[in-house]
Scaffold this active site. Structure first.
Site, PDB file in Angstrom:
ATOM      1  N   ASP A  13       2.300   4.387  -7.375  1.00 45.00           N
ATOM      2  CA  ASP A  13       2.079   3.666  -6.110  1.00 45.00           C
ATOM      3  C   ASP A  13       2.835   4.295  -4.943  1.00 45.00           C
ATOM      4  O   ASP A  13       3.163   3.621  -3.970  1.00 45.00           O
ATOM      5  CB  ASP A  13       2.488   2.183  -6.233  1.00 45.00           C
ATOM      6  CG  ASP A  13       1.768   1.472  -7.366  1.00 45.00           C
ATOM      7  OD1 ASP A  13       0.553   1.662  -7.485  1.00 45.00           O
ATOM      8  OD2 ASP A  13       2.427   0.738  -8.130  1.00 45.00           O
ATOM      9  N   LYS A  16       0.056   8.571  -3.260  1.00 42.86           N
ATOM     10  CA  LYS A  16      -0.567   9.873  -3.573  1.00 42.86           C
ATOM     11  C   LYS A  16      -1.997   9.944  -3.049  1.00 42.86           C
ATOM     12  O   LYS A  16      -2.449  11.002  -2.603  1.00 42.86           O
ATOM     13  CB  LYS A  16      -0.572  10.107  -5.091  1.00 42.86           C
ATOM     14  CG  LYS A  16       0.802  10.229  -5.717  1.00 42.86           C
ATOM     15  CD  LYS A  16       0.717  10.478  -7.215  1.00 42.86           C
ATOM     16  CE  LYS A  16       0.144   9.298  -7.976  1.00 42.86           C
ATOM     17  NZ  LYS A  16       0.928   8.070  -7.867  1.00 42.86           N
ATOM     18  N   HIS A  43      -5.914   4.848  -7.198  1.00 46.82           N
ATOM     19  CA  HIS A  43      -5.573   5.483  -5.932  1.00 46.82           C
ATOM     20  C   HIS A  43      -6.433   4.868  -4.842  1.00 46.82           C
ATOM     21  O   HIS A  43      -7.634   4.662  -5.033  1.00 46.82           O
ATOM     22  CB  HIS A  43      -5.832   6.996  -5.992  1.00 46.82           C
ATOM     23  CG  HIS A  43      -4.857   7.737  -6.834  1.00 46.82           C
ATOM     24  ND1 HIS A  43      -4.999   9.071  -7.158  1.00 46.82           N
ATOM     25  CD2 HIS A  43      -3.707   7.351  -7.419  1.00 46.82           C
ATOM     26  CE1 HIS A  43      -3.985   9.461  -7.906  1.00 46.82           C
ATOM     27  NE2 HIS A  43      -3.192   8.427  -8.074  1.00 46.82           N
ATOM     28  N   GLY A 255      -3.344  -6.023  -9.610  1.00 51.08           N
ATOM     29  CA  GLY A 255      -3.242  -7.099  -8.634  1.00 51.08           C
ATOM     30  C   GLY A 255      -1.895  -7.798  -8.667  1.00 51.08           C
ATOM     31  O   GLY A 255      -1.658  -8.756  -7.925  1.00 51.08           O
ATOM     32  N   ARG A 258       4.160  -5.933  -6.587  1.00 50.85           N
ATOM     33  CA  ARG A 258       5.031  -4.804  -6.901  1.00 50.85           C
ATOM     34  C   ARG A 258       6.491  -5.154  -6.631  1.00 50.85           C
ATOM     35  O   ARG A 258       6.809  -5.831  -5.649  1.00 50.85           O
ATOM     36  CB  ARG A 258       4.641  -3.582  -6.059  1.00 50.85           C
ATOM     37  CG  ARG A 258       3.278  -3.013  -6.409  1.00 50.85           C
ATOM     38  CD  ARG A 258       2.843  -1.956  -5.409  1.00 50.85           C
ATOM     39  NE  ARG A 258       1.539  -1.399  -5.755  1.00 50.85           N
ATOM     40  CZ  ARG A 258       0.767  -0.742  -4.911  1.00 50.85           C
ATOM     41  NH1 ARG A 258       1.160  -0.559  -3.659  1.00 50.85           N
ATOM     42  NH2 ARG A 258      -0.398  -0.264  -5.299  1.00 50.85           N
ATOM     43  N   LEU A 285       6.940   6.080   6.012  1.00 49.03           N
ATOM     44  CA  LEU A 285       8.125   6.209   6.859  1.00 49.03           C
ATOM     45  C   LEU A 285       8.146   5.116   7.922  1.00 49.03           C
ATOM     46  O   LEU A 285       9.213   4.696   8.376  1.00 49.03           O
ATOM     47  CB  LEU A 285       8.152   7.592   7.518  1.00 49.03           C
ATOM     48  CG  LEU A 285       9.384   7.908   8.361  1.00 49.03           C
ATOM     49  CD1 LEU A 285      10.654   7.857   7.497  1.00 49.03           C
ATOM     50  CD2 LEU A 285       9.255   9.268   9.041  1.00 49.03           C
TER      51      LEU A 285
END
Length: 339
Positions: A13, A16, A43, A255, A258, A285
């Site tokens: 995660d 990428k 992805h 789902g 995180r 960032l």
């Protein structure tokens, strides 16, 4: 760079997909190949405000001139494969994709076992996609291969031969990894890992090229690392801290919410070394410094953001060549020509 590999440097995660999508459009590789485990990793990429997510096909599908390949080391779920062909029909994926005839197949029994096994589902926190059980069958030499599935026959090819032929002809080849270093079966936080190695050397093997044919390894790091499921996470912050910082995210495949942590410089340095990183791609960032949102010129980055990038370069020992400053493809700083 005739060939380059993009891999995750943390627990997956990392973003990428957005990096790969940018490279696919900017560099116009003629071949884009996917390595990695299988359909347990998703992805996602934003194109003109619309989000596209893939679990089986290469994220570089958006480069409509490229040949798309799925390497022999990747597990294939025919149901997911055909769903994505339909979902991405506007990109003519069906006419460009090839599956290595040696890919092992994820069957319904593998998914059922993945979801019902208490060790895998409850303790490890597997995605339930069937990858672990399918890889176990492959190790036991019991797995069905792609060449044994009639409906896949139109897409079968020898991916290793195609890629090596392309390199011999001087074509640019982009190779996609999945998940992240911290989930590697060998180098990750075992047993809370995936069912195979996820480092750059493993991804090269997945698609059938030797180490001397890889010119660059781009390792992707997220400004605030995340992970889904159980397992050690030394720099993890509380959910309350994450919410205050606007860092609430959910997994593409599961789902599930995180877990979020602070950037771990020591872990990043180790990850970069084992992967053989020649360049870092830093994502989100703008989450570290909201004033960096949408900036596309490194010299225009606010001081806080620029100092963070410089600290990463100094402590990890690898130059930061790509910097994502927002979700859209154009929200990126490309420093590859000056590092």
């Amino acid at each position: 760079m005739p060939s380059y590999i993009v891999v995750g440097g943390q627990w997956g995660d990392e973003g990428k997909g957005s990096i790969i999508a940018y490279l696919a459009l900017k560099d116009e590789p003629e071949v884009i190949a996917r390595g990695g485990v299988g359909t347990n990793a998703g992805h996602s990429v934003f194109i003109n405000g619309k989000r596209y997510a893939v679990r089986q096909l290469p994220t570089g599908f958006i480069q409509t001139k490229a040949r798309l390949l799925i390497g022999a080391g990747v597990l294939v779920d025919p149901e997911v494969f055909f769903h994505e062909l339909e979902h991405l029909k506007d990109f003519n994926v069906a006419g460009r994709v090839g599956i290595d005839h040696r890919c092992a197949i994820i069957e319904e029994k593998h998914k059922q076992l993945d979801r019902s096994n208490s060790h895998l589902h409850d303790k490890i926190g597997t995605t339930g996609s069937g990858c672990g059980p399918a890889n176990a069958d492959r190790v036991m030499r019991k797995a069905k291969l792609a060449k044994e599935v009639p409906e896949l026959e139109p897409y079968l090819t020898d991916v290793a031969q195609e890629i090596n032929d392309a390199l011999d002809e001087g074509k640019l080849v982009l190779i996609e990894g999945t998940q992240g270093f911290g989930l590697s079966l060998y180098y990750g936080t075992y047993p809370y890992v995936t069912s195979k190695d996820t480092t750059a050397s493993a991804i090269a093997s997945d698609v059938g090229i030797g180490p001397t044919r890889v010119d660059d390894v781009i390792v992707v790091f997220k400004s605030f690392p995340t992970r889904v499921g159980a397992g050690p996470f030394p720099t993890e912050m509380s959910q309350e801290e994450a919410e205050k910082l606007g860092l609430v995210e959910y997994g593409t495949v599961t789902g599930r919410r995180r877990r979020v942590g602070w950037f771990d410089f020591d872990f990043a340095r180790y990850s970069a070394r084992i992967n053989g990183a020649t360049m870092i791609a830093l994502t989100m960032l703008d989450k570290y410094d909201k004033n960096a949102f949408g900036v596309t010129d490194y010299d225009r980055l606010p001081k806080k953001a620029r100092e963070f990038v410089e600290e990463i370069e100094g402590r990890v020992g690898v130059p930061v060549g790509l910097i994502k400053t927002g979700p859209e493809l154009e929200h990126i700083i490309d420093r590859r020509e000056v590092i």
